[in-house]
Write a protein that holds these residues in place. Structure first.
Motif, PDB file in Angstrom:
ATOM      1  N   LEU A 158      34.816  36.656  34.935  1.00 55.53           N
ATOM      2  CA  LEU A 158      34.609  36.009  33.644  1.00 55.53           C
ATOM      3  C   LEU A 158      35.765  36.337  32.704  1.00 55.53           C
ATOM      4  CD1 LEU A 158      30.804  36.709  33.042  1.00 55.53           C
ATOM      5  CD2 LEU A 158      31.848  34.659  34.003  1.00 55.53           C
ATOM      6  N   PHE A 159      35.986  35.487  31.708  1.00 51.60           N
ATOM      7  CA  PHE A 159      37.043  35.733  30.730  1.00 51.60           C
ATOM      8  C   PHE A 159      36.694  35.034  29.428  1.00 51.60           C
ATOM      9  CE2 PHE A 159      38.175  31.580  32.377  1.00 51.60           C
ATOM     10  CZ  PHE A 159      38.737  30.920  31.295  1.00 51.60           C
ATOM     11  N   GLY A 160      37.535  35.315  28.393  1.00 52.36           N
ATOM     12  CA  GLY A 160      37.416  34.604  27.126  1.00 52.36           C
ATOM     13  C   GLY A 160      36.439  35.226  26.153  1.00 52.36           C
ATOM     14  N   ASN A 161      36.307  34.581  24.985  1.00 52.71           N
ATOM     15  CA  ASN A 161      35.377  35.041  23.964  1.00 52.71           C
ATOM     16  C   ASN A 161      33.959  35.049  24.519  1.00 52.71           C
ATOM     17  OD1 ASN A 161      37.439  35.294  22.069  1.00 52.71           O
ATOM     18  ND2 ASN A 161      37.190  33.192  21.342  1.00 52.71           N
ATOM     19  N   ASN A 162      33.287  36.183  24.319  1.00 53.09           N
ATOM     20  CA  ASN A 162      31.910  36.362  24.778  1.00 53.09           C
ATOM     21  C   ASN A 162      31.771  36.316  26.299  1.00 53.09           C
ATOM     22  OD1 ASN A 162      30.937  36.451  22.058  1.00 53.09           O
ATOM     23  ND2 ASN A 162      31.021  34.215  21.995  1.00 53.09           N
ATOM     24  N   CYS A 163      32.911  36.324  27.001  1.00 60.65           N
ATOM     25  CA  CYS A 163      32.895  36.407  28.469  1.00 60.65           C
ATOM     26  C   CYS A 163      32.016  35.322  29.104  1.00 60.65           C
ATOM     27  CB  CYS A 163      32.420  37.786  28.921  1.00 60.65           C
ATOM     28  SG  CYS A 163      33.439  39.156  28.361  1.00 60.65           S
ATOM     29  N   VAL A 164      32.155  34.099  28.636  1.00 64.73           N
ATOM     30  CA  VAL A 164      31.305  33.010  29.148  1.00 64.73           C
ATOM     31  C   VAL A 164      32.062  32.041  30.042  1.00 64.73           C
ATOM     32  CG1 VAL A 164      29.707  33.137  27.203  1.00 64.73           C
ATOM     33  CG2 VAL A 164      31.694  31.627  27.053  1.00 64.73           C
ATOM     34  N   GLU A 165      33.408  32.192  30.167  1.00 67.35           N
ATOM     35  CA  GLU A 165      34.191  31.284  30.997  1.00 67.35           C
ATOM     36  C   GLU A 165      34.369  31.875  32.394  1.00 67.35           C
ATOM     37  OE1 GLU A 165      35.131  28.356  30.001  1.00 67.35           O
ATOM     38  OE2 GLU A 165      34.499  28.590  27.906  1.00 67.35           O
ATOM     39  N   ASN A 166      34.321  31.005  33.399  1.00 67.95           N
ATOM     40  CA  ASN A 166      34.478  31.445  34.786  1.00 67.95           C
ATOM     41  C   ASN A 166      35.922  31.315  35.247  1.00 67.95           C
ATOM     42  OD1 ASN A 166      31.642  31.966  35.582  1.00 67.95           O
ATOM     43  ND2 ASN A 166      31.386  29.785  35.162  1.00 67.95           N
ATOM     44  N   CYS A 167      36.412  32.338  35.927  1.00 65.45           N
ATOM     45  CA  CYS A 167      37.746  32.270  36.526  1.00 65.45           C
ATOM     46  C   CYS A 167      37.759  31.189  37.607  1.00 65.45           C
ATOM     47  CB  CYS A 167      38.112  33.615  37.159  1.00 65.45           C
ATOM     48  SG  CYS A 167      38.264  34.983  35.981  1.00 65.45           S
ATOM     49  N   SER A 168      38.952  30.649  37.845  1.00 64.93           N
ATOM     50  CA  SER A 168      39.096  29.577  38.817  1.00 64.93           C
ATOM     51  C   SER A 168      38.786  30.051  40.230  1.00 64.93           C
ATOM     52  CB  SER A 168      40.521  29.023  38.770  1.00 64.93           C
ATOM     53  OG  SER A 168      40.726  28.087  39.814  1.00 64.93           O
ATOM     54  N   MET A 169      38.087  29.216  40.950  1.00 68.41           N
ATOM     55  CA  MET A 169      37.833  29.504  42.358  1.00 68.41           C
ATOM     56  C   MET A 169      39.035  29.148  43.225  1.00 68.41           C
ATOM     57  SD  MET A 169      34.966  30.956  42.391  1.00 68.41           S
ATOM     58  CE  MET A 169      34.732  31.038  44.165  1.00 68.41           C
ATOM     59  N   HIS A 170      40.099  28.642  42.598  1.00 66.79           N
ATOM     60  CA  HIS A 170      41.323  28.324  43.333  1.00 66.79           C
ATOM     61  C   HIS A 170      42.361  29.435  43.228  1.00 66.79           C
ATOM     62  CE1 HIS A 170      39.892  24.037  42.319  1.00 66.79           C
ATOM     63  NE2 HIS A 170      39.537  24.321  43.567  1.00 66.79           N
ATOM     64  N   CYS A 171      42.010  30.534  42.518  1.00 62.76           N
ATOM     65  CA  CYS A 171      42.920  31.688  42.481  1.00 62.76           C
ATOM     66  C   CYS A 171      43.063  32.246  43.889  1.00 62.76           C
ATOM     67  CB  CYS A 171      42.356  32.779  41.567  1.00 62.76           C
ATOM     68  SG  CYS A 171      42.381  32.404  39.799  1.00 62.76           S
ATOM     69  N   GLY A 172      44.189  32.940  44.121  1.00 67.49           N
ATOM     70  CA  GLY A 172      44.390  33.546  45.432  1.00 67.49           C
ATOM     71  C   GLY A 172      43.237  34.457  45.808  1.00 67.49           C
ATOM     72  N   ASP A 173      42.690  35.156  44.818  1.00 65.42           N
ATOM     73  CA  ASP A 173      41.457  35.924  44.992  1.00 65.42           C
ATOM     74  C   ASP A 173      40.392  35.129  44.249  1.00 65.42           C
ATOM     75  OD1 ASP A 173      39.563  37.811  45.475  1.00 65.42           O
ATOM     76  OD2 ASP A 173      40.553  39.446  44.413  1.00 65.42           O
ATOM     77  N   PRO A 174      39.688  34.229  44.926  1.00 67.79           N
ATOM     78  CA  PRO A 174      38.818  33.258  44.248  1.00 67.79           C
ATOM     79  C   PRO A 174      37.851  33.893  43.249  1.00 67.79           C
ATOM     80  CG  PRO A 174      38.971  32.738  46.565  1.00 67.79           C
ATOM     81  CD  PRO A 174      39.629  34.074  46.392  1.00 67.79           C
ATOM     82  N   GLY A 175      37.853  33.342  42.023  1.00 65.65           N
ATOM     83  CA  GLY A 175      36.938  33.818  40.999  1.00 65.65           C
ATOM     84  C   GLY A 175      37.395  35.058  40.274  1.00 65.65           C
ATOM     85  N   ILE A 176      38.598  35.552  40.570  1.00 66.63           N
ATOM     86  CA  ILE A 176      39.119  36.747  39.912  1.00 66.63           C
ATOM     87  C   ILE A 176      40.376  36.371  39.129  1.00 66.63           C
ATOM     88  CG2 ILE A 176      39.989  39.087  40.205  1.00 66.63           C
ATOM     89  CD1 ILE A 176      37.056  38.738  40.960  1.00 66.63           C
ATOM     90  N   CYS A 177      40.403  36.730  37.839  1.00 68.89           N
ATOM     91  CA  CYS A 177      41.557  36.400  37.012  1.00 68.89           C
ATOM     92  C   CYS A 177      41.687  37.406  35.878  1.00 68.89           C
ATOM     93  CB  CYS A 177      41.424  34.978  36.446  1.00 68.89           C
ATOM     94  SG  CYS A 177      40.061  34.768  35.270  1.00 68.89           S
ATOM     95  N   ASP A 178      42.763  37.279  35.103  1.00 72.42           N
ATOM     96  CA  ASP A 178      42.947  38.119  33.927  1.00 72.42           C
ATOM     97  C   ASP A 178      41.802  37.850  32.950  1.00 72.42           C
ATOM     98  OD1 ASP A 178      44.059  38.532  31.017  1.00 72.42           O
ATOM     99  OD2 ASP A 178      45.347  39.717  32.327  1.00 72.42           O
ATOM    100  N   LYS A 179      41.186  38.921  32.449  1.00 72.88           N
ATOM    101  CA  LYS A 179      39.988  38.766  31.634  1.00 72.88           C
ATOM    102  C   LYS A 179      40.267  38.234  30.231  1.00 72.88           C
ATOM    103  CE  LYS A 179      37.700  42.418  34.231  1.00 72.88           C
ATOM    104  NZ  LYS A 179      37.091  43.776  34.202  1.00 72.88           N
ATOM    105  N   VAL A 180      41.556  38.201  29.869  1.00 74.81           N
ATOM    106  CA  VAL A 180      41.920  37.675  28.546  1.00 74.81           C
ATOM    107  C   VAL A 180      42.541  36.289  28.662  1.00 74.81           C
ATOM    108  CG1 VAL A 180      43.323  38.037  26.488  1.00 74.81           C
ATOM    109  CG2 VAL A 180      42.229  39.991  27.601  1.00 74.81           C
ATOM    110  N   THR A 181      43.555  36.153  29.536  1.00 75.30           N
ATOM    111  CA  THR A 181      44.309  34.895  29.620  1.00 75.30           C
ATOM    112  C   THR A 181      43.756  33.929  30.650  1.00 75.30           C
ATOM    113  OG1 THR A 181      45.819  35.744  31.319  1.00 75.30           O
ATOM    114  CG2 THR A 181      46.392  36.181  29.015  1.00 75.30           C
ATOM    115  N   ALA A 182      42.952  34.422  31.585  1.00 70.13           N
ATOM    116  CA  ALA A 182      42.407  33.628  32.700  1.00 70.13           C
ATOM    117  C   ALA A 182      43.455  33.307  33.748  1.00 70.13           C
ATOM    118  CB  ALA A 182      41.747  32.344  32.217  1.00 70.13           C
ATOM    119  N   HIS A 183      44.664  33.883  33.624  1.00 66.04           N
ATOM    120  CA  HIS A 183      45.695  33.644  34.629  1.00 66.04           C
ATOM    121  C   HIS A 183      45.290  34.305  35.941  1.00 66.04           C
ATOM    122  CE1 HIS A 183      49.034  33.033  31.368  1.00 66.04           C
ATOM    123  NE2 HIS A 183      48.083  32.112  31.335  1.00 66.04           N
ATOM    124  N   CYS A 184      45.526  33.587  37.031  1.00 64.53           N
ATOM    125  CA  CYS A 184      45.226  34.150  38.341  1.00 64.53           C
ATOM    126  C   CYS A 184      46.203  35.273  38.650  1.00 64.53           C
ATOM    127  CB  CYS A 184      45.304  33.065  39.414  1.00 64.53           C
ATOM    128  SG  CYS A 184      44.017  31.803  39.245  1.00 64.53           S
TER     129      CYS A 184
END
Length: 252
Positions: A158-184
């Motif tokens: 999850l990322f973003g204000n209030n942690c309500v946005e989901n990281c992309s499932m297309h990241c190299g590690d699906p569903g895992i991203c930077d918790k602030v920027t959402a960058h994979c």
């Protein structure tokens, strides 16, 4: 010992029966206190609460008086408990349990949600139930979607204000991203590109981060599967392989 009202608890001060005799293995009172427990609960039933302390190591020679106990929980009642129900008992224990306490002090903030000097600081907003350690301000638990000693970080995925946005499932590690920027973190799955791996590979490219170029010897030059790089519809005359990278050999 029950009935002491407490909203947020940090430490107890327990003073046992005081006598003029030194508090050591020659003192006849020490044997009655060995094996005692302290609970904190929102009811007068210790089974409804949590165990803060249980003596399993003190002897008549080592049990201190008073005893200071730190308890990182919150509740309404402090319960002092001792029993003698499962003999044989450890060496030095009395055969009967007696509660002869002179004093029990409870130190903590009078209202939940505060900590620090004079209980003047508010607990971090994402602490579970609004409770935190009254000295350090660290949370006992976190509200849903948060982690960290002060519950200031999003849980993985999850990322973003209030942690309500989901990281992309297309990241190299699906569903895992930077918790602030959402960058994979580092790369995308094959067939995707972009800082958040939000874009499919453009025509003519394929693979991880779209760094592969479709073969010009595909039947349709430069057109291939965006994930595997396999040519669509086969190869041009004279070429073979899933990516049409091998020249055919002809016998004379």
């Amino acid at each position: 010992m029950t009935g002491m009202v407490l909203m947020v608890c940090c430490s107890f001060f327990v003073l046992f029966f005081v006598s003029v005799q030194a508090y050591d293995d020659n003192n006849d009172y020490t044997k009655y206190f060995l094996g005692f427990s302290v609970y904190i609960s929102n009811t007068t039933n210790k089974e409804d609460g949590v165990l803060c302390f249980r003596d399993t190591n003190y002897t008549r020679a080592t049990i201190p008086n008073p005893v200071n106990i730190t308890c990182p929980y919150h509740g309404r009642y402090v319960i002092y408990f001792n029993n003698r129900t499962h003999p044989p008992y450890p060496k030095g224990y009395s055969y009967n349990a007696w509660i002869e306490l002179c004093e029990v002090e409870v130190n903590g903030c009078p209202s939940p949600g505060y900590y620090g000097e004079n209980c003047s600081l508010e607990c971090p907003q994402n602490c579970q139930g609004g409770y935190c350690d009254i000295v350090e301000g660290t949370c006992f638990g976190c509200a849903h979607r948060y982690i960290g000693s002060r519950c200031q970080e999003c849980v993985a995925g999850l990322f973003g204000n209030n942690c309500v946005e989901n990281c992309s499932m297309h990241c190299g590690d699906p569903g895992i991203c930077d918790k602030v920027t959402a960058h994979c973190n580092g790369s995308c799955l094959a067939g995707w590109e972009g800082e958040m791996c939000q874009n499919e590979c453009p025509m003519g490219s394929y693979g991880v981060n779209c760094i592969g170029n479709c073969s010009l010897t595909c039947r349709h030059p430069g057109k291939c599967d965006k994930v595997t790089g396999h040519c669509d519809g086969g190869c041009q005359r004279g070429w073979t392989g899933v990516r049409c990278e091998e020249g055919k050999r002809y016998r004379n």
